[in-house]
Write a protein that holds these residues in place. Structure first.
Motif, short mmCIF file in Angstrom:
data_model
loop_
_atom_site.label_atom_id
_atom_site.label_comp_id
_atom_site.label_asym_id
_atom_site.label_seq_id
_atom_site.Cartn_x
_atom_site.Cartn_y
_atom_site.Cartn_z
N VAL A 81 0.85 -1.20 0.00
CA VAL A 81 0.00 0.00 0.00
C VAL A 81 0.88 1.25 0.00
O VAL A 81 2.06 1.19 0.37
N SER A 82 0.30 2.36 -0.42
CA SER A 82 1.01 3.64 -0.31
C SER A 82 0.99 4.06 1.16
O SER A 82 -0.03 3.89 1.85
N GLU A 83 2.08 4.63 1.61
CA GLU A 83 2.11 5.10 3.01
C GLU A 83 1.17 6.30 3.15
O GLU A 83 1.18 7.23 2.34
N THR A 84 0.33 6.25 4.16
CA THR A 84 -0.53 7.40 4.47
C THR A 84 -0.42 7.69 5.96
O THR A 84 -0.07 6.81 6.75
N LYS A 85 -0.74 8.92 6.30
CA LYS A 85 -0.86 9.26 7.72
C LYS A 85 -2.35 9.11 8.02
O LYS A 85 -3.18 9.84 7.47
N ILE A 86 -2.66 8.12 8.86
CA ILE A 86 -4.07 7.82 9.12
C ILE A 86 -4.75 8.98 9.86
O ILE A 86 -4.20 9.53 10.81
N GLU A 146 -13.54 21.24 4.98
CA GLU A 146 -13.63 20.76 3.59
C GLU A 146 -13.19 19.29 3.51
O GLU A 146 -13.80 18.51 2.79
N ASP A 147 -12.14 18.94 4.24
CA ASP A 147 -11.68 17.53 4.24
C ASP A 147 -12.81 16.62 4.73
O ASP A 147 -13.07 15.56 4.14
N LEU A 148 -13.49 17.05 5.81
CA LEU A 148 -14.56 16.21 6.37
C LEU A 148 -15.70 16.05 5.38
O LEU A 148 -16.24 14.95 5.21
N ALA A 149 -16.04 17.16 4.70
CA ALA A 149 -17.11 17.10 3.70
C ALA A 149 -16.70 16.13 2.59
O ALA A 149 -17.51 15.31 2.12
N GLY A 150 -15.43 16.21 2.16
CA GLY A 150 -14.92 15.32 1.10
C GLY A 150 -14.95 13.86 1.55
O GLY A 150 -15.34 12.97 0.79
N ILE A 151 -14.56 13.62 2.79
CA ILE A 151 -14.54 12.25 3.34
C ILE A 151 -15.97 11.68 3.36
O ILE A 151 -16.21 10.53 2.97
N GLY A 181 -6.67 8.17 4.98
CA GLY A 181 -5.32 8.62 5.34
C GLY A 181 -4.84 9.64 4.34
O GLY A 181 -5.40 9.79 3.25
N ARG A 182 -3.80 10.35 4.74
CA ARG A 182 -3.24 11.40 3.89
C ARG A 182 -1.96 10.90 3.23
O ARG A 182 -1.05 10.42 3.93
N LEU A 183 -1.90 11.02 1.92
CA LEU A 183 -0.66 10.70 1.20
C LEU A 183 0.35 11.83 1.43
O LEU A 183 -0.01 12.89 1.92
N LYS A 184 1.60 11.59 1.00
CA LYS A 184 2.66 12.61 1.15
C LYS A 184 2.25 13.97 0.58
O LYS A 184 2.60 15.01 1.12
N ASP A 185 1.51 13.95 -0.55
CA ASP A 185 1.13 15.21 -1.21
C ASP A 185 -0.05 15.89 -0.50
O ASP A 185 -0.54 16.92 -0.95
N GLY A 186 -0.53 15.30 0.59
CA GLY A 186 -1.60 15.93 1.38
C GLY A 186 -2.99 15.48 0.99
O GLY A 186 -3.95 15.74 1.72
N SER A 187 -3.11 14.78 -0.14
CA SER A 187 -4.46 14.35 -0.56
C SER A 187 -4.94 13.20 0.33
O SER A 187 -4.14 12.44 0.89
N ILE A 188 -6.27 13.13 0.45
CA ILE A 188 -6.87 12.13 1.35
C ILE A 188 -7.41 10.97 0.52
O ILE A 188 -8.14 11.18 -0.45
N VAL A 189 -7.01 9.76 0.88
CA VAL A 189 -7.50 8.57 0.18
C VAL A 189 -8.04 7.53 1.18
O VAL A 189 -7.67 7.54 2.35
#
Ligand code: TMP
Ligand code: ASP
Length: 237
Positions: A81-86, A146-151, A181-189
């Motif tokens: 998997v890609s590393e994310t910050k949960i 905005e992150d929460l709305a996106g999630i 989680g957040r990828l290195k580039d800050g996007s949430i997946v």
């Protein structure tokens, strides 16, 4: 492939990889826990089944253009998997009432939720993963409004996609839990796993429970139920 053990959770271990700094290996364990770890057991082959089922589902979601941390299944029990910050929030979607919401709010078993109900829980074992609201989530994580709305939007879309997938294999998706989680580039997946450990699935014909409730409530043979789910998924492709 895998090197240093970074983290051991109740159902998985997370390792660094030898070659790529931004990738991790998730190794699924045979352990089953419930009620915040109070009930524990181990089932030979459960790790393989959850890895196969979760890999199948994440691969299917990527075909539906839903981005996640999943890269590939490596072997029977491991995936890359890609590393994310949960983000320490468990996002639960409920299509039918069962489980904690029936006890917490006295809502009758099997009451349908339309639109589906989204609940947030704070991912903290020491606190017993308490229910939280959006304002708590903003304080307890680095997620923005905005992150929460996106999630939530991603979660409801994933619910639609998964409801259809499970219907094809004769299962009702009653409720489930997602983590992001957040990828290195800050996007949430989408992150973590999607398996019968994290979903409630009821057979469409018999209404039988085909998920970790079999273990939580001592209803029968957990491994058999997980095997049937994998067989049904594999038979559709
Ligand atoms: P609940 O009814 O116990 O709140 O569970 C809702 C959904 O979330 C259900 O599909 C099981 C899943 N879940 C997890 O994946 N991990 C957990 O720790 C809990 C409590 C529930
Ligand atoms: N996963 C949680 C635990 O290990 C709770 C559950 O799934 O019921 O305790």
């Amino acid at each position: 492939m895998k090197t240093e053990l970074l983290y051991e959770g109740k159902a998985k271990k997370v390792y660094r990889t030898k070659d790529r700094q931004d990738q991790l290996v998730l190794a699924y364990k045979n352990d089953a826990t419930a009620f915040n770890g109070e009930k524990k057991s181990s089932f030979d082959g459960k790790g393989r089944l959850n890895n196969e089922i979760s890999s199948y589902i994440f691969h299917y979601l990527s075909e539906q253009n839903i981005s996640s941390h999943f890269i590939e299944k490596l072997n029977e029990t491991e995936q890359l998997v890609s590393e994310t910050k949960i983000i320490p929030i468990e996002v639960v979607v409920r299509n039918l009432a069962t489980g904690s919401i029936t006890k917490r709010l006295g809502i009758e078993e099997k009451t349908p939720f339309s639109p589906p109900l989204v609940e947030l829980f704070y991912k903290d074992d020491a606190l017993g993963d308490p229910l939280i609201n959006d304002e708590h989530a903003l304080i307890l994580s680095d997620a923005t409004t905005e992150d929460l709305a996106g999630i939530k939007q991603m979660t409801l879309h994933i619910n639609n996609v998964l409801q259809k997938l499970f219907l094809e294999i004769n299962l009702t998706l009653v409720d489930f839990k997602l983590e992001f989680g957040r990828l290195k580039d800050g996007s949430i997946v989408l992150s973590d796993e999607i398996s019968p450990d994290t979903c409630r699935l009821w057979d469409l014909d018999t209404q039988e429970k085909m998920d970790k409730d079999v273990f939580r409530q001592d209803l029968g043979d957990l491994l058999h139920v997980y095997k049937v789910i994998l067989q049904r998924l594999e038979a559709r492709s």
